[in-house]
Design a protein around this motif. Structure first.
Motif, short mmCIF file in Angstrom:
data_model
loop_
_atom_site.label_atom_id
_atom_site.label_comp_id
_atom_site.label_asym_id
_atom_site.label_seq_id
_atom_site.Cartn_x
_atom_site.Cartn_y
_atom_site.Cartn_z
N GLY A 4 0.82 -1.21 0.00
CA GLY A 4 0.00 0.00 0.00
C GLY A 4 0.85 1.25 0.00
O GLY A 4 0.60 2.20 -0.76
N ILE A 5 1.88 1.26 0.84
CA ILE A 5 2.79 2.41 0.89
C ILE A 5 3.58 2.51 -0.40
O ILE A 5 3.79 3.60 -0.93
CB ILE A 5 3.72 2.30 2.12
N PHE A 6 4.01 1.38 -0.91
CA PHE A 6 4.78 1.38 -2.16
C PHE A 6 3.96 1.96 -3.31
O PHE A 6 4.44 2.83 -4.04
CB PHE A 6 5.23 -0.04 -2.50
N PHE A 7 2.72 1.50 -3.47
CA PHE A 7 1.91 1.99 -4.58
C PHE A 7 1.49 3.45 -4.38
O PHE A 7 1.37 4.20 -5.36
CB PHE A 7 0.69 1.11 -4.78
N ALA A 8 1.29 3.88 -3.15
CA ALA A 8 0.98 5.29 -2.89
C ALA A 8 2.17 6.18 -3.27
O ALA A 8 2.01 7.20 -3.93
CB ALA A 8 0.60 5.49 -1.44
N ALA A 9 3.37 5.78 -2.85
CA ALA A 9 4.56 6.55 -3.19
C ALA A 9 4.82 6.53 -4.69
O ALA A 9 5.21 7.55 -5.28
CB ALA A 9 5.77 5.99 -2.44
#
Length: 66
Positions: A4-9
């Motif tokens: 989730g953090i990876f795709f948001a960034a």
């Protein structure tokens, strides 16, 4: 890795780079030179180089989430 953090960034980074490309295209059309492209490359490098070098050390910051 938290995807989730990876795709948001990734999404925010892609948005910012596309904005830089759009602004470059506008100024390229106005000034008809190579200078806007050089400024865009310099701006992107000015942001991405510290992001990737400092970003490696973010994992060493203390986390308050459990």
């Amino acid at each position: 890795m938290d995807f989730g953090i990876f795709f948001a960034a990734f999404g925010i980074s892609l948005l910012e780079l596309s904005e830089a490309g759009a602004v470059t295209a506008i100024y390229q059309g106005i000034y008809r030179g190579f200078k806007p492209v050089l400024y865009a490359i310099a701006g992107v490098l000015l942001v991405l180089v510290p992001t990737f070098t400092v970003g490696k050390y973010i994992i060493y910051l203390p986390s308050t989430t459990y």
